[in-house]
Write a protein that holds these residues in place. Structure first.
Motif, PDB file in Angstrom:
ATOM      1  N   THR A 305       0.835  -1.205   0.000  1.00 62.61           N
ATOM      2  CA  THR A 305       0.000   0.000   0.000  1.00 62.61           C
ATOM      3  C   THR A 305       0.869   1.255   0.000  1.00 62.61           C
ATOM      4  OG1 THR A 305      -1.415  -1.296   1.426  1.00 62.61           O
ATOM      5  CG2 THR A 305      -1.968   1.024   1.208  1.00 62.61           C
ATOM      6  N   MET A 306       1.903   1.255   0.849  1.00 60.05           N
ATOM      7  CA  MET A 306       2.733   2.444   0.975  1.00 60.05           C
ATOM      8  C   MET A 306       3.521   2.685  -0.304  1.00 60.05           C
ATOM      9  SD  MET A 306       3.249   4.936   2.708  1.00 60.05           S
ATOM     10  CE  MET A 306       3.151   5.342   4.392  1.00 60.05           C
ATOM     11  N   GLY A 307       4.191   1.633  -0.796  1.00 62.41           N
ATOM     12  CA  GLY A 307       4.997   1.774  -2.009  1.00 62.41           C
ATOM     13  C   GLY A 307       4.153   2.245  -3.193  1.00 62.41           C
ATOM     14  N   GLY A 308       2.976   1.659  -3.334  1.00 67.41           N
ATOM     15  CA  GLY A 308       2.080   2.039  -4.432  1.00 67.41           C
ATOM     16  C   GLY A 308       1.676   3.502  -4.330  1.00 67.41           C
ATOM     17  N   GLY A 309       1.304   3.918  -3.130  1.00 67.09           N
ATOM     18  CA  GLY A 309       0.896   5.319  -2.915  1.00 67.09           C
ATOM     19  C   GLY A 309       2.044   6.269  -3.220  1.00 67.09           C
ATOM     20  N   ILE A 310       3.252   5.873  -2.809  1.00 66.11           N
ATOM     21  CA  ILE A 310       4.430   6.720  -3.064  1.00 66.11           C
ATOM     22  C   ILE A 310       4.644   6.849  -4.571  1.00 66.11           C
ATOM     23  CG2 ILE A 310       6.955   6.828  -2.839  1.00 66.11           C
ATOM     24  CD1 ILE A 310       6.631   5.475  -0.068  1.00 66.11           C
ATOM     25  N   ALA A 311       4.556   5.719  -5.271  1.00 68.74           N
ATOM     26  CA  ALA A 311       4.771   5.739  -6.725  1.00 68.74           C
ATOM     27  C   ALA A 311       3.782   6.690  -7.408  1.00 68.74           C
ATOM     28  CB  ALA A 311       4.624   4.319  -7.283  1.00 68.74           C
ATOM     29  N   MET A 312       2.523   6.677  -6.954  1.00 71.21           N
ATOM     30  CA  MET A 312       1.503   7.523  -7.589  1.00 71.21           C
ATOM     31  C   MET A 312       1.878   8.999  -7.541  1.00 71.21           C
ATOM     32  SD  MET A 312      -1.996   5.707  -6.265  1.00 71.21           S
ATOM     33  CE  MET A 312      -3.144   6.774  -7.140  1.00 71.21           C
ATOM     34  N   ASN A 313       2.507   9.427  -6.450  1.00 74.81           N
ATOM     35  CA  ASN A 313       2.902  10.836  -6.334  1.00 74.81           C
ATOM     36  C   ASN A 313       3.735  11.289  -7.523  1.00 74.81           C
ATOM     37  OD1 ASN A 313       2.053  11.911  -3.688  1.00 74.81           O
ATOM     38  ND2 ASN A 313       3.138  10.098  -2.964  1.00 74.81           N
ATOM     39  N   PHE A 314       4.616  10.412  -7.962  1.00 74.88           N
ATOM     40  CA  PHE A 314       5.553  10.816  -9.016  1.00 74.88           C
ATOM     41  C   PHE A 314       4.914  10.710 -10.396  1.00 74.88           C
ATOM     42  CE2 PHE A 314       8.088   9.588  -5.340  1.00 74.88           C
ATOM     43  CZ  PHE A 314       8.838  10.741  -5.176  1.00 74.88           C
ATOM     44  N   ILE A 315       4.202   9.610 -10.652  1.00 77.94           N
ATOM     45  CA  ILE A 315       3.597   9.502 -11.991  1.00 77.94           C
ATOM     46  C   ILE A 315       2.508  10.566 -12.166  1.00 77.94           C
ATOM     47  CG2 ILE A 315       4.230   7.124 -12.515  1.00 77.94           C
ATOM     48  CD1 ILE A 315       1.635   6.139 -11.550  1.00 77.94           C
ATOM     49  N   ASN A 316       1.909  11.012 -11.081  1.00 74.10           N
ATOM     50  CA  ASN A 316       0.909  12.089 -11.166  1.00 74.10           C
ATOM     51  C   ASN A 316       1.499  13.362 -11.767  1.00 74.10           C
ATOM     52  OD1 ASN A 316      -0.986  10.510  -9.973  1.00 74.10           O
ATOM     53  ND2 ASN A 316      -0.936  11.518  -7.972  1.00 74.10           N
ATOM     54  N   VAL A 317       2.806  13.576 -11.572  1.00 70.30           N
ATOM     55  CA  VAL A 317       3.407  14.807 -12.111  1.00 70.30           C
ATOM     56  C   VAL A 317       4.340  14.500 -13.283  1.00 70.30           C
ATOM     57  CG1 VAL A 317       3.215  16.073  -9.931  1.00 70.30           C
ATOM     58  CG2 VAL A 317       5.317  14.814 -10.418  1.00 70.30           C
ATOM     59  N   GLY A 318       4.188  13.308 -13.861  1.00 71.28           N
ATOM     60  CA  GLY A 318       4.908  13.003 -15.099  1.00 71.28           C
ATOM     61  C   GLY A 318       6.300  12.430 -14.912  1.00 71.28           C
ATOM     62  N   ILE A 319       6.640  11.993 -13.697  1.00 74.68           N
ATOM     63  CA  ILE A 319       7.969  11.387 -13.496  1.00 74.68           C
ATOM     64  C   ILE A 319       7.825   9.859 -13.566  1.00 74.68           C
ATOM     65  CG2 ILE A 319       9.932  11.139 -11.905  1.00 74.68           C
ATOM     66  CD1 ILE A 319       9.132  13.821 -10.659  1.00 74.68           C
ATOM     67  N   PRO A 320       8.556   9.212 -14.489  1.00 80.50           N
ATOM     68  CA  PRO A 320       8.437   7.749 -14.608  1.00 80.50           C
ATOM     69  C   PRO A 320       8.911   7.043 -13.327  1.00 80.50           C
ATOM     70  CG  PRO A 320       9.713   8.682 -16.430  1.00 80.50           C
ATOM     71  CD  PRO A 320       9.496   9.788 -15.446  1.00 80.50           C
ATOM     72  N   VAL A 321       8.243   5.931 -13.025  1.00 77.09           N
ATOM     73  CA  VAL A 321       8.568   5.173 -11.809  1.00 77.09           C
ATOM     74  C   VAL A 321       8.756   3.693 -12.147  1.00 77.09           C
ATOM     75  CG1 VAL A 321       7.648   4.355  -9.592  1.00 77.09           C
ATOM     76  CG2 VAL A 321       7.323   6.742 -10.256  1.00 77.09           C
ATOM     77  N   VAL A 322       9.783   3.092 -11.567  1.00 74.85           N
ATOM     78  CA  VAL A 322       9.928   1.631 -11.609  1.00 74.85           C
ATOM     79  C   VAL A 322       9.541   1.125 -10.223  1.00 74.85           C
ATOM     80  CG1 VAL A 322      11.456  -0.298 -12.086  1.00 74.85           C
ATOM     81  CG2 VAL A 322      11.969   1.934 -13.045  1.00 74.85           C
ATOM     82  N   LEU A 323       8.535   0.262 -10.195  1.00 74.54           N
ATOM     83  CA  LEU A 323       8.066  -0.281  -8.918  1.00 74.54           C
ATOM     84  C   LEU A 323       8.560  -1.722  -8.807  1.00 74.54           C
ATOM     85  CD1 LEU A 323       6.205   0.270  -6.445  1.00 74.54           C
ATOM     86  CD2 LEU A 323       4.308  -0.627  -7.790  1.00 74.54           C
ATOM     87  N   ILE A 324       9.298  -1.981  -7.727  1.00 76.23           N
ATOM     88  CA  ILE A 324       9.916  -3.307  -7.593  1.00 76.23           C
ATOM     89  C   ILE A 324       9.246  -4.092  -6.473  1.00 76.23           C
ATOM     90  CG2 ILE A 324      12.104  -4.498  -7.055  1.00 76.23           C
ATOM     91  CD1 ILE A 324      12.648  -2.804  -9.408  1.00 76.23           C
TER      92      ILE A 324
END
Ligand code: 3HC
Length: 701
Positions: A305-324
């Motif tokens: 839950t935490m990792g997913g929520g953190i990732a959303m912050n960045f893709i929301n502003v156009g920064i690509p994210v690799v989720l491991i």
């Protein structure tokens, strides 16, 4: 000093420019400048129209809020200037870029015409500062857009985009490119001798019956909201005056309400928070001109839950994210939750399908840590356990590219120890997100002993980019927020053992203004989560020798009452509804008997609030004197943006100043005498004593 308002003639057009960086606030000097300039233009026969422009990044973003505390907000009366503008005898066109807010938008409303760039935003956000619009906003907006939309604009305080403002009658045209050229083109289309000086103040307000009904329904709605800002009722009253009185009378009424709102403790607290949030971004001791790293790609370790929520912050502003994540199933589940979150936003009409697809396209799932090797920032969000986190961070230290920042999302562990595990502690800091990480505004940035200035500055700037309010904390158990929470929860639980019910404690603190009482909060966060943190801390020798310490949560956990998700915790749950459960009262009575805590039936709401609030303030003072928090206002930001402390009370340290530090010390001494101080619970912080003795406030520290 150069003058903030200037004008020049351009072929019969008077071009007025406001230049008062950073946001062209309508300061006393700007008001004086506008008055002088518009008088000159009025008397100048060679000019027949006026274009009002702003230099820099924005149109006027409001009154100068600092003057509300330091000066006289109505010296050089804005209403006098706006009246001069409306009756200038020459058409005045406000040209808007950036944001036209509050007094700035009121200036535009007093102008005869308004054009704006499509990406400009306009609004009357005064309510967010506990204020009533004070320069005709309540009177002119109603005449231009109607009662209901005007109430919506002012009671929400949310700015609207220029195209929407045009639909609502607030803007005449959306334009592109150079605003002066657009102004000239606008005037060239104005019919000569036609509506040369149309005045918002003279526009009729639509059907009176509908207007009064809308006002009544707004009043009813406010009555149903226990947390409505006090300024809300004043705004409705001003709109009512606009409908039932002349413009001049309405303006007079609004002025009265505005001044009363400026003097209100609610507005003082909200203004304090406004500046505190901005001040928090300034980090003492950072070298001038420190180079920030560009952050073009982010890695997140852990797809929970935490990792997913953190990732959303960045893709929301156009920064690509690799989720491991380590397992395909966990990874798929994490990616699925993110997609479902966006689908929910889509269903609410707050996101388009294209936006959803664009965001998901920025997200890549992977099973190997090696996939973060080209990331500029990698955040680990794995299980809150020292040895697991050390292992992950050790791997990241070897894998991440040189200069990449490595962040840990720990909520309590020693960031210095974790940093050493990477072998490159200068690149490491804590990024403590709050759950749900894509929603909560607070980010505690934990500055380790060896964190480099560049890493810190980069993350602080990035926090602003992802819409967080970031506060720097030093390394200690629980950082600023969770450390302070301990004493608050300790008292909340002791009160249960003394005979209060969870609902009684929660209701008292919610009536005080907390978004959620401590027991409902723990049930939501998970009793198991709270209990495990406590157990770990006990193992590390960090708990007081008090056998009763937080024994309620530990007992509930042992009984499997793990909170809302388990259906039982401090409450019993019917769906999401918390219902009082006599079993909990029996548990607390049993614990009281075991630990020799006297039961009583005279626990009043006032005592509950003081018992929980004073330890919060006292611990806040300790974090300040130890240098864990840089400023009292940083602590206020942590609590108002991350822990549901009411912004209208300005945070715990601001509240302490309002209550008076001597009164708090006295209250703590009373509690120490009444309930004993064997474990030092009521031992005042040295700083609290020092400030109280010298008659100072936390704000002075
Ligand atoms: N008065 C004084 N200072 C202001 C200010 C204001 N109205 N608005 C912003 N500032 C300052 C900030 O404190 C900050 O100063 P700092 O750099 O020293 O920290 C600087 O301007 C830049 O502000 P931000 O960091 O917030 O910059 P952003 O670009 O992120 O946001 C903004 C710009 C959207 C204009 C945002 O600053 C904002 O929302 N400002 C407040 C707008 C507002 O509430 N206006 C209404 C004021 S009350 C009023 O007008 C009463 C009237 O009805 C009589």
């Amino acid at each position: 000093m150069s003058r903030p308002v200037t004008w020049r003639k351009d072929d019969g057009l008077a071009v007025v420019t406001i230049d008062n960086p950073p946001v062209n606030a309508l300061s006393m000097a700007v008001r004086q400048g506008l008055l002088d300039v518009f008088r000159q233009i009025r008397d100048d026969p060679a000019t027949h129209a006026v274009a009002l422009l702003c230099a820099g990044r924005t149109f006027v973003a409001g009154a100068d809020i600092r003057e509300f505390s330091e000066g006289d907000p109505v010296a050089v009366d804005p209403n006098g200037i706006f009246d001069l503008i409306e009756h200038l005898g020459k058409p005045v066109l406000a040209t808007i870029h950036g944001t036209a807010l509050g007094g700035g938008f009121e200036l535009a409303l007093a102008s005869h015409y308004r054009i704006a760039l499509a990406n400009a935003r306009v609004g009357l956000p005064e309510i967010t500062l506990g204020l009533v619009p004070g320069a005709g906003g309540t009177q002119r907006s109603v005449r231009l857009m109607g009662v209901r939309p005007a109430l919506e604009l002012m009671l929400s305080g949310t700015p609207i985009a220029a195209p929407e403002a045009m639909k609502k009658g607030l803007i005449d045209e959306i334009v592109e490119g150079d605003l002066l050229a657009a102004a000239k083109a606008f005037f060239s289309r104005l019919p000569a001798g036609g509506e040369a000086t149309r005045r918002a103040s003279e526009r009729p307000i639509g059907d009176a019956e509908t207007a009064l009904a809308d006002i009544e329904s707004a009043r009813q709605e406010l009555l149903g909201k226990s947390r409505a800002p006090l300024a809300a009722a004043r705004i409705v009253d001003c709109v009512s005056a606009a409908v039932s009185q002349s413009f001049a009378q309405g303006l007079e009424f609004e002025r009265h309400q505005f001044l009363a709102s400026v003097r209100s403790p609610e507005s003082a607290a909200l203004r304090h928070i406004f500046f505190a949030e901005r001040e928090a971004a300034r980090i003492p001791g950072l070298p001038e001109g420190v180079q920030k790293h560009p952050v073009a790609k982010v890695g997140v370790i852990g797809a929970g839950t935490m990792g997913g929520g953190i990732a959303m912050n960045f893709i929301n502003v156009g920064i690509p994210v690799v989720l491991i994540d380590m397992g395909q199933e966990a990874l798929d589940r994490g990616l699925g939750i993110i997609r479902r979150n966006y689908e929910t936003t889509l269903a609410k009409g707050k996101l388009t399908r294209e936006q959803l697809d664009a965001r998901m396209a920025l997200l890549t799932g992977a099973l190997q840590y090696g996939d973060v090797a080209d990331c500029d920032l990698v955040i680990e969000a794995v299980f809150e356990n020292m040895s697991i986190k050390k292992e992950v961070l050790g791997k990241l230290g070897g894998l991440c590219k040189p200069d990449a920042i490595i962040a840990t999302n720990t909520s309590s562990l020693d960031v210095d120890e974790l940093a050493l595990a990477t072998g490159r502690p200068q690149d490491v800091l804590g990024m403590h997100f709050f759950s749900p990480a894509n929603v909560m505004r607070l980010l505690e940035v934990v500055r380790g002993r060896q964190t480099s200035p560049a890493a810190l500055a980069t993350v602080m700037a990035l926090a602003k980019r992802i819409g967080k309010v970031a506060v720097v904390s030093g390394v200690c158990y629980g950082f600023i927020g969770n450390r302070m929470l301990e004493g608050y929860l300790r008292e909340a639980e002791l009160l249960l053992m003394e005979g209060a019910t969870p609902a009684q404690v929660d209701q008292a603190l919610e009536a005080f203004g907390m978004a959620m009482g401590p027991h409902r909060m723990m049930d939501l966060a998970g009793v198991d989560v709270g209990a495990k943190v406590l157990i770990e801390r006990g193992k590390a020798g960090g708990l007081p020798a008090d056998p009763a310490y937080r024994s309620v949560i530990q007992t509930l956990h042992q009984l499997g009452r793990n909170g809302q998700k388990a259906g039982v915790g401090y409450y019993r749950y019917e769906g999401r509804k918390a219902v009082s459960d006599p079993v909990v009262d029996d548990i607390c009575a049993g614990l009281a008997a075991r630990y020799g805590i006297a039961r009583r039936s005279d626990i009043a709401a006032g005592e509950i609030v003081r018992r929980c609030l004073y330890p919060l303030i006292n611990e806040g003072a300790k974090t300040l004197e130890e240098g864990i928090a840089y400023r009292a206002s940083d602590i206020d930001v942590v609590w108002t943006s991350g822990y549901g402390f009411p912004a209208r009370l300005g945070g715990p340290m601001h509240q302490a100043d309002v209550i008076g530090l001597a009164a708090i010390l006295e209250g703590m001494a009373v509690f120490a005498r009444r309930y004993g101080n064997q474990y030092g619970y009521w031992e005042p912080a040295a700083l609290l004593q020092k400030l109280a003795a010298s008659g100072q406030r936390f704000a002075d520290y």
